[in-house]
Motif scaffolding. Structure first.
Motif, PDB file in Angstrom:
ATOM      1  N   CYS A   3       4.144   0.383 -37.225  1.00 31.80           N
ATOM      2  CA  CYS A   3       5.071   0.217 -36.108  1.00 31.80           C
ATOM      3  C   CYS A   3       5.824   1.505 -35.856  1.00 31.80           C
ATOM      4  CB  CYS A   3       6.058  -0.904 -36.398  1.00 31.80           C
ATOM      5  SG  CYS A   3       5.287  -2.510 -36.444  1.00 31.80           S
ATOM      6  N   SER A   4       6.315   1.609 -34.627  1.00 26.76           N
ATOM      7  CA  SER A   4       7.150   2.743 -34.247  1.00 26.76           C
ATOM      8  C   SER A   4       8.421   2.206 -33.594  1.00 26.76           C
ATOM      9  CB  SER A   4       6.402   3.668 -33.293  1.00 26.76           C
ATOM     10  OG  SER A   4       5.976   2.949 -32.145  1.00 26.76           O
ATOM     11  N   THR A   5       9.511   2.935 -33.783  1.00 32.31           N
ATOM     12  CA  THR A   5      10.805   2.526 -33.244  1.00 32.31           C
ATOM     13  C   THR A   5      11.192   3.484 -32.130  1.00 32.31           C
ATOM     14  OG1 THR A   5      11.432   1.699 -35.427  1.00 32.31           O
ATOM     15  CG2 THR A   5      13.205   2.051 -33.849  1.00 32.31           C
ATOM     16  N   HIS A   6      11.672   2.902 -31.025  1.00 25.72           N
ATOM     17  CA  HIS A   6      12.045   3.682 -29.843  1.00 25.72           C
ATOM     18  C   HIS A   6      13.459   3.303 -29.416  1.00 25.72           C
ATOM     19  CE1 HIS A   6       7.751   4.622 -29.404  1.00 25.72           C
ATOM     20  NE2 HIS A   6       7.597   3.369 -29.832  1.00 25.72           N
ATOM     21  N   VAL A   7      14.206   4.284 -28.975  1.00 24.12           N
ATOM     22  CA  VAL A   7      15.565   4.075 -28.503  1.00 24.12           C
ATOM     23  C   VAL A   7      15.592   4.394 -27.013  1.00 24.12           C
ATOM     24  CG1 VAL A   7      17.961   4.822 -28.745  1.00 24.12           C
ATOM     25  CG2 VAL A   7      16.508   4.640 -30.768  1.00 24.12           C
ATOM     26  N   HIS A   8      16.070   3.424 -26.212  1.00 19.85           N
ATOM     27  CA  HIS A   8      16.085   3.578 -24.749  1.00 19.85           C
ATOM     28  C   HIS A   8      17.463   3.278 -24.179  1.00 19.85           C
ATOM     29  CE1 HIS A   8      11.634   3.247 -24.561  1.00 19.85           C
ATOM     30  NE2 HIS A   8      11.768   2.289 -25.458  1.00 19.85           N
ATOM     31  N   ARG A   9      17.912   4.091 -23.282  1.00 21.99           N
ATOM     32  CA  ARG A   9      19.017   3.712 -22.400  1.00 21.99           C
ATOM     33  C   ARG A   9      18.379   2.959 -21.242  1.00 21.99           C
ATOM     34  NH1 ARG A   9      23.652   5.162 -24.258  1.00 21.99           N
ATOM     35  NH2 ARG A   9      23.799   7.032 -25.516  1.00 21.99           N
ATOM     36  N   VAL A  50      22.327   0.766 -25.281  1.00 19.57           N
ATOM     37  CA  VAL A  50      21.091   1.313 -25.848  1.00 19.57           C
ATOM     38  C   VAL A  50      20.247   0.147 -26.338  1.00 19.57           C
ATOM     39  CG1 VAL A  50      20.125   2.718 -27.712  1.00 19.57           C
ATOM     40  CG2 VAL A  50      22.196   3.473 -26.516  1.00 19.57           C
ATOM     41  N   HIS A  51      18.954   0.183 -26.039  1.00 19.93           N
ATOM     42  CA  HIS A  51      18.003  -0.828 -26.505  1.00 19.93           C
ATOM     43  C   HIS A  51      17.100  -0.182 -27.543  1.00 19.93           C
ATOM     44  CE1 HIS A  51      19.001  -3.749 -23.357  1.00 19.93           C
ATOM     45  NE2 HIS A  51      19.255  -2.671 -22.631  1.00 19.93           N
ATOM     46  N   VAL A  52      17.047  -0.792 -28.721  1.00 18.11           N
ATOM     47  CA  VAL A  52      16.160  -0.316 -29.777  1.00 18.11           C
ATOM     48  C   VAL A  52      14.961  -1.249 -29.791  1.00 18.11           C
ATOM     49  CG1 VAL A  52      15.929   0.202 -32.226  1.00 18.11           C
ATOM     50  CG2 VAL A  52      18.123   0.589 -31.068  1.00 18.11           C
ATOM     51  N   CYS A  98      19.553   1.399 -34.976  1.00 14.77           N
ATOM     52  CA  CYS A  98      20.775   0.981 -34.272  1.00 14.77           C
ATOM     53  C   CYS A  98      21.973   1.771 -34.780  1.00 14.77           C
ATOM     54  CB  CYS A  98      21.040  -0.515 -34.469  1.00 14.77           C
ATOM     55  SG  CYS A  98      19.905  -1.606 -33.611  1.00 14.77           S
ATOM     56  N   LEU A  99      22.099   1.862 -36.098  1.00 18.57           N
ATOM     57  CA  LEU A  99      23.260   2.534 -36.682  1.00 18.57           C
ATOM     58  C   LEU A  99      23.271   4.030 -36.393  1.00 18.57           C
ATOM     59  CD1 LEU A  99      23.498   0.566 -40.026  1.00 18.57           C
ATOM     60  CD2 LEU A  99      25.027   0.408 -38.034  1.00 18.57           C
ATOM     61  N   GLU A 100      22.103   4.633 -36.207  1.00 19.89           N
ATOM     62  CA  GLU A 100      22.046   6.055 -35.853  1.00 19.89           C
ATOM     63  C   GLU A 100      22.656   6.316 -34.481  1.00 19.89           C
ATOM     64  OE1 GLU A 100      17.951   7.134 -36.383  1.00 19.89           O
ATOM     65  OE2 GLU A 100      18.149   7.181 -38.578  1.00 19.89           O
ATOM     66  N   VAL A 101      22.631   5.318 -33.616  1.00 13.09           N
ATOM     67  CA  VAL A 101      23.239   5.421 -32.288  1.00 13.09           C
ATOM     68  C   VAL A 101      24.758   5.319 -32.386  1.00 13.09           C
ATOM     69  CG1 VAL A 101      23.426   4.237 -30.054  1.00 13.09           C
ATOM     70  CG2 VAL A 101      21.192   4.461 -31.156  1.00 13.09           C
ATOM     71  N   CYS A 102      25.249   4.618 -33.399  1.00 12.70           N
ATOM     72  CA  CYS A 102      26.663   4.239 -33.514  1.00 12.70           C
ATOM     73  C   CYS A 102      27.469   5.265 -34.293  1.00 12.70           C
ATOM     74  CB  CYS A 102      26.779   2.880 -34.204  1.00 12.70           C
ATOM     75  SG  CYS A 102      25.931   1.552 -33.349  1.00 12.70           S
TER      76      CYS A 102
END
Length: 152
Positions: A3-9, A50-52, A98-102
């Motif tokens: 799996c890969s994780t993506h962060v989107h506004r 932000v949507h993870v 998520c926490l990396e965004v915060c």
């Protein structure tokens, strides 16, 4: 399952990804957990949201979470994994993203009560009494910033 994780506004998220995020949330919270609620609350499209998104090796959305900018704090919510993705170690990387965004502020969330101990492994503390969100028991939790005391 790779799996890969993506962060989107919101402004960066294409329509198909948005559809797949909302579909997974509906499948988990409304259908599987039997808790009909107003998922589309208007906060998904806010500029600071932000949507993870976790995608499997077939590029399908199998995990989601939403990070809201609440001013003095961040709020994580709508955390869900597709049933076929559970038990594969994907929830940890989802929460880590998520926490990396915060950065720079406390983080709050409402944990489904059975998951409070899991959220505690990320530094969250229960900060209030149990409550019902729809028909599901939740606990308010906070991840304080530095040496601050817990407050919800």
């Amino acid at each position: 399952m790779h799996c890969s994780t993506h962060v989107h506004r919101w402004a960066e998220m294409d329509a198909t990804t948005a559809h797949d995020v909302f579909r997974l949330r509906q499948q988990v919270f409304v259908v599987e957990q039997g808790d009909p609620y107003d998922d589309l609350d208007g906060r998904d499209t806010e500029p600071g949201t932000v949507h993870v998104v976790v995608r499997d090796d077939a590029d399908e959305v199998v995990g989601v979470a939403r990070v809201l900018d609440d001013g003095e704090e961040w709020r994580i919510g709508r955390v869900a994994l597709a049933p076929r993705a559970r038990g594969r170690g994907l929830s940890g990387p989802l929460m880590t993203a998520c926490l990396e965004v915060c950065e720079g502020r406390p983080v709050v969330l409402a944990a489904q009560t059975p998951l409070a101990a899991w959220y505690a492994t990320f530094g969250f503390e229960v900060c209030g009494p149990e409550f019902l969100d729809g028909s599901i028991p939740h606990l308010p939790m906070v991840r304080p910033l530095g040496g601050q005391s817990a407050r919800c």
